[in-house]
Design a protein around this motif. Structure first.
Motif, PDB file in Angstrom:
ATOM      1  N   PRO A   9       0.709  -1.283  -0.079  1.00 31.51           N
ATOM      2  CA  PRO A   9       0.131   0.098   0.016  1.00 31.51           C
ATOM      3  C   PRO A   9       0.997   1.342   0.324  1.00 31.51           C
ATOM      4  N   PRO A  10       0.495   2.551  -0.419  1.00 37.54           N
ATOM      5  CA  PRO A  10       1.144   3.508  -0.330  1.00 37.54           C
ATOM      6  C   PRO A  10       1.521   4.057   1.019  1.00 37.54           C
ATOM      7  N   TYR A  11       2.659   4.468   0.896  1.00 38.22           N
ATOM      8  CA  TYR A  11       3.360   4.971   2.272  1.00 38.22           C
ATOM      9  C   TYR A  11       2.887   6.252   2.715  1.00 38.22           C
ATOM     10  N   HIS A  12       2.120   6.268   3.986  1.00 42.53           N
ATOM     11  CA  HIS A  12       1.848   7.627   4.450  1.00 42.53           C
ATOM     12  C   HIS A  12       2.538   7.664   5.691  1.00 42.53           C
ATOM     13  N   HIS A  13       3.508   8.641   5.904  1.00 44.22           N
ATOM     14  CA  HIS A  13       4.129   8.804   7.050  1.00 44.22           C
ATOM     15  C   HIS A  13       4.808  10.176   7.146  1.00 44.22           C
ATOM     16  N   GLY A  14       5.209  10.541   8.262  1.00 45.89           N
ATOM     17  CA  GLY A  14       5.859  12.137   8.349  1.00 45.89           C
ATOM     18  C   GLY A  14       7.353  11.976   8.215  1.00 45.89           C
ATOM     19  N   ASN A  15       8.031  10.827   8.523  1.00 45.78           N
ATOM     20  CA  ASN A  15       9.211  10.600   8.708  1.00 45.78           C
ATOM     21  C   ASN A  15       9.787   9.806   7.664  1.00 45.78           C
ATOM     22  N   LEU A  16       9.704   9.999   6.241  1.00 41.73           N
ATOM     23  CA  LEU A  16       9.955   9.238   5.095  1.00 41.73           C
ATOM     24  C   LEU A  16      11.443   9.013   5.178  1.00 41.73           C
ATOM     25  N   GLU A  17      12.378   9.793   5.446  1.00 43.83           N
ATOM     26  CA  GLU A  17      13.685   9.509   5.476  1.00 43.83           C
ATOM     27  C   GLU A  17      14.143   8.523   6.449  1.00 43.83           C
ATOM     28  N   SER A  18      13.616   8.469   7.706  1.00 46.84           N
ATOM     29  CA  SER A  18      14.022   7.408   8.598  1.00 46.84           C
ATOM     30  C   SER A  18      13.390   6.275   8.249  1.00 46.84           C
ATOM     31  N   ALA A  19      12.046   6.076   7.597  1.00 44.19           N
ATOM     32  CA  ALA A  19      11.779   4.852   7.038  1.00 44.19           C
ATOM     33  C   ALA A  19      12.469   4.267   5.895  1.00 44.19           C
ATOM     34  N   LEU A  20      13.130   5.069   5.240  1.00 44.87           N
ATOM     35  CA  LEU A  20      13.960   4.679   3.855  1.00 44.87           C
ATOM     36  C   LEU A  20      15.267   4.091   4.444  1.00 44.87           C
ATOM     37  N   VAL A  21      15.936   4.588   5.440  1.00 48.00           N
ATOM     38  CA  VAL A  21      17.073   4.372   6.128  1.00 48.00           C
ATOM     39  C   VAL A  21      16.635   2.995   6.731  1.00 48.00           C
ATOM     40  N   ASP A  22      15.668   2.858   7.505  1.00 50.00           N
ATOM     41  CA  ASP A  22      15.241   1.596   8.308  1.00 50.00           C
ATOM     42  C   ASP A  22      14.996   0.330   7.116  1.00 50.00           C
ATOM     43  N   ALA A  23      14.466   0.769   5.974  1.00 46.79           N
ATOM     44  CA  ALA A  23      14.020  -0.314   4.758  1.00 46.79           C
ATOM     45  C   ALA A  23      15.644  -0.655   4.137  1.00 46.79           C
ATOM     46  N   ALA A  24      16.432   0.333   4.119  1.00 47.27           N
ATOM     47  CA  ALA A  24      17.715   0.081   3.525  1.00 47.27           C
ATOM     48  C   ALA A  24      18.468  -0.882   4.564  1.00 47.27           C
ATOM     49  N   ILE A  25      18.711  -0.702   5.562  1.00 50.77           N
ATOM     50  CA  ILE A  25      19.163  -1.471   6.607  1.00 50.77           C
ATOM     51  C   ILE A  25      18.737  -3.011   6.461  1.00 50.77           C
ATOM     52  N   THR A  26      17.527  -3.203   6.479  1.00 49.13           N
ATOM     53  CA  THR A  26      16.796  -4.551   6.315  1.00 49.13           C
ATOM     54  C   THR A  26      17.276  -5.073   5.050  1.00 49.13           C
ATOM     55  N   LEU A  27      17.383  -4.478   3.792  1.00 47.02           N
ATOM     56  CA  LEU A  27      17.736  -5.012   2.737  1.00 47.02           C
ATOM     57  C   LEU A  27      19.246  -5.153   2.674  1.00 47.02           C
ATOM     58  N   VAL A  28      20.019  -4.527   3.531  1.00 46.49           N
ATOM     59  CA  VAL A  28      21.468  -4.806   3.405  1.00 46.49           C
ATOM     60  C   VAL A  28      21.724  -6.002   4.311  1.00 46.49           C
ATOM     61  N   ARG A  29      21.014  -6.012   5.377  1.00 48.35           N
ATOM     62  CA  ARG A  29      21.150  -7.327   6.360  1.00 48.35           C
ATOM     63  C   ARG A  29      20.839  -8.446   5.538  1.00 48.35           C
ATOM     64  N   LYS A  30      19.782  -8.503   4.684  1.00 51.53           N
ATOM     65  CA  LYS A  30      19.345  -9.728   3.712  1.00 51.53           C
ATOM     66  C   LYS A  30      20.206 -10.052   2.759  1.00 51.53           C
ATOM     67  N   TYR A  31      20.675  -9.153   1.907  1.00 50.97           N
ATOM     68  CA  TYR A  31      21.181  -9.031   0.623  1.00 50.97           C
ATOM     69  C   TYR A  31      22.693  -8.452   0.527  1.00 50.97           C
ATOM     70  N   GLY A  32      23.242  -7.857   1.563  1.00 45.53           N
ATOM     71  CA  GLY A  32      24.253  -7.361   1.341  1.00 45.53           C
ATOM     72  C   GLY A  32      24.493  -5.928   0.855  1.00 45.53           C
ATOM     73  N   PRO A  33      25.609  -5.389   1.114  1.00 45.64           N
ATOM     74  CA  PRO A  33      25.450  -3.818   0.590  1.00 45.64           C
ATOM     75  C   PRO A  33      25.644  -3.858  -0.874  1.00 45.64           C
ATOM     76  N   ASP A  34      26.232  -4.803  -1.725  1.00 41.01           N
ATOM     77  CA  ASP A  34      26.203  -4.387  -2.983  1.00 41.01           C
ATOM     78  C   ASP A  34      25.092  -4.401  -3.705  1.00 41.01           C
ATOM     79  N   HIS A  35      24.097  -4.912  -3.281  1.00 37.84           N
ATOM     80  CA  HIS A  35      22.728  -5.093  -4.090  1.00 37.84           C
ATOM     81  C   HIS A  35      21.716  -3.979  -3.743  1.00 37.84           C
ATOM     82  N   LEU A  36      22.195  -3.154  -2.799  1.00 38.07           N
ATOM     83  CA  LEU A  36      21.470  -1.954  -2.393  1.00 38.07           C
ATOM     84  C   LEU A  36      21.070  -0.984  -3.569  1.00 38.07           C
ATOM     85  N   SER A  37      19.977  -0.473  -3.718  1.00 37.92           N
ATOM     86  CA  SER A  37      19.516   0.630  -4.685  1.00 37.92           C
ATOM     87  C   SER A  37      18.522   1.238  -4.064  1.00 37.92           C
ATOM     88  N   LEU A  38      18.425   2.769  -4.392  1.00 38.35           N
ATOM     89  CA  LEU A  38      17.238   3.483  -4.151  1.00 38.35           C
ATOM     90  C   LEU A  38      15.985   2.861  -4.663  1.00 38.35           C
TER      91      LEU A  38
END
Length: 201
Positions: A9-38
């Motif tokens: 569902p569309p994301y509705h939140h006042g702190n998107l920047e923090s949410a993006l960082v948290d999501a990126a950490i989740t992806l790096v944890r799973k797949y490693g830093p080489d596969h990260l993209s915006l």
């Protein structure tokens, strides 16, 4: 009839920047830093890439923000380990020093992909605000050892480089499967010996 593809569902939140960082950490944890993209991070959060670019101009900016958060978490983990040590004398200062190193090693080996992002040349860290927190904990720990006469002045000078290099090296070796994690106490013992730490009551 065409089948519908499940989408977040569309994301509705006042702190998107923090949410993006948290999501990126989740992806790096799973797949490693080489596969990260915006784009991947945007999809994880449920926003368009253009919304993400509003907060992070490029992938490097996002990765640097992740690194800052991770260095803060490392320092917090070390602070918690130190806080569990009772007492204020020489023996307590040695125990705090040991627990600081154990916390660093534990963080690295429990979060190998995040550790690779922090130290693998993926991001530019703001040394003054973030990495320095962990560095300052080490500095204060060495100062405390010196104040209690556990190490002498010659060992105190430049002690941060000796300790961080050794613990970081051991962590990297363990992550890559080149050193059994069970050998870390030997590394810690070697560090104490190189600093001339003298156990005291």
């Amino acid at each position: 009839m065409a089948t519908k593809t499940a989408t977040k569902p569309p994301y509705h939140h006042g702190n998107l920047e923090s949410a993006l960082v948290d999501a990126a950490i989740t992806l790096v944890r799973k797949y490693g830093p080489d596969h990260l993209s915006l784009r991947a991070v945007s999809a994880e959060v449920g926003v368009s890439p253009s919304a993400s670019y509003h907060h992070f101009g490029d992938k490097d900016a996002l990765v640097s923000a992740i690194g800052n958060v991770l260095f803060d978490r490392l320092a917090i983990m070390q602070e918690k380990a130190i806080a569990k040590v009772n007492g204020k004398g020489a023996s307590a200062s040695i125990k705090k020093f040991e627990e600081m190193g154990n916390a660093y090693f534990s963080w690295a080996t429990s979060e190998p992909n995040l550790y690779r992002l922090m130290f693998g040349g993926f991001c530019e860290i703001n040394m003054d605000e973030h990495e320095s927190k962990a560095w300052n904990l080490l500095r204060d720990g060495l100062d405390e050892l010196a104040a209690h006469g556990v190490i002498d002045k010659s060992a105190r000078n430049g002690g941060e480089v000796i300790v961080w290099s050794a613990v970081h090296g051991a962590s990297s070796l363990a992550i890559e499967g080149l050193m059994p994690p069970s050998d870390f106490p030997l590394v810690l013992k070697s560090i104490k010996r190189s600093l001339g730490i003298k156990p005291k009551a």
